[in-house]
Design a protein around this motif. Structure first.
Motif, short mmCIF file in Angstrom:
data_model
loop_
_atom_site.label_atom_id
_atom_site.label_comp_id
_atom_site.label_asym_id
_atom_site.label_seq_id
_atom_site.Cartn_x
_atom_site.Cartn_y
_atom_site.Cartn_z
N SER A 245 0.46 -5.02 3.21
CA SER A 245 -0.86 -5.41 3.71
C SER A 245 -0.80 -6.81 4.34
O SER A 245 -0.04 -7.67 3.90
CB SER A 245 -1.88 -5.41 2.56
OG SER A 245 -3.12 -5.92 3.00
N LEU B 147 -8.26 0.20 1.73
CA LEU B 147 -7.83 1.56 1.41
C LEU B 147 -8.99 2.41 0.91
O LEU B 147 -9.10 3.59 1.26
CB LEU B 147 -6.71 1.52 0.37
CG LEU B 147 -6.10 2.87 0.00
CD1 LEU B 147 -5.53 3.58 1.22
CD2 LEU B 147 -5.02 2.69 -1.06
N ILE C 28 0.87 -1.18 0.00
CA ILE C 28 0.00 0.00 0.00
C ILE C 28 0.90 1.23 0.00
O ILE C 28 1.79 1.35 0.85
CB ILE C 28 -0.90 0.02 1.25
CG1 ILE C 28 -1.78 -1.24 1.29
CG2 ILE C 28 -1.77 1.28 1.27
CD1 ILE C 28 -2.47 -1.45 2.62
#
Length: 200
Positions: free
Chosen positions: A75, A87, A13
């Motif tokens: 993640s 997200l 991410i």
């Protein structure tokens, strides 16, 4: 013959703004610590945020952004779809504003994929990368019905004219951005006496 168990994909991410400093347990519990050697991305405070009273927020801006080394977190989810959902919910946005890249090329998204992401991910053995793909909207929102091309001067003038609450939220957001975020606008605002860093 016993089959080897396939490891779950490695999902990164990307973060560069409030995702890093504005702690949200329901989201933060689904990823590891932020790491500093993310991909180079062109970033700028060129999106006007309705939820922050008109403050300018950071987005990937291929036209006006400065190259910054973003951060990333891995993640804990076993599938990219769950990481994207985490997200998306955290950012309060819609699916078409989500950016993602899959190493196997099996999916595509609407936000353009920065050219730096695939090579960076492949070098680290990352199977999927997820980020918030909100676009610059300064031109559309700063002066509705009139031309308002983004520039340091135009953005500075826009911030000066915000109401007190919006100006305070803008200052908080810009100065709380991580140190690796060095853009033309942030550099210019550092010299403005009317835009001091907020008190801790």
């Amino acid at each position: 013959m016993t089959q080897l168990r396939k490891e779950p994909p490695k999902i990164a991410i990307l973060g560069w703004g409030s995702l890093i400093w504005d702690r949200r347990p329901e989201f933060d519990g689904q990823h590891g610590p932020w790491q500093e050697d993310g991909p180079l991305l062109k970033l700028e405070f060129s999106r006007i945020s309705e939820t922050r009273k008109g403050a300018l927020t950071l987005v990937i801006d291929p036209d006006y952004g400065q190259e910054c080394t973003a951060q990333y977190a891995i993640s804990t989810r076993k599938g990219p779809a769950d990481a994207i959902a985490d997200l998306r919910c955290r950012e309060g946005t819609i699916m078409k504003r989500m950016g993602y890249w899959f190493a196997d090329g099996s999916h595509s998204c609407q936000p353009p994929v920065p050219a730096t992401i695939p090579e960076w991910a492949q070098d680290r053995g990352i199977d999927a990368v997820v980020w918030t793909g909100l676009p610059r909207n300064f031109e559309k929102k700063a002066q509705p019905g009139r031309e308002a091309v983004f520039s340091v001067e135009a953005a500075t003038g826009y911030l000066q004219n915000l109401p007190a609450e919006g100006k305070a939220l803008a200052a908080q957001y810009i100065w709380r951005a991580p140190e690796f975020v060095q853009t033309r606008l942030r550099t210019a605002l550092a010299a403005e006496p009317w835009f001091p860093p907020p008190a801790e």
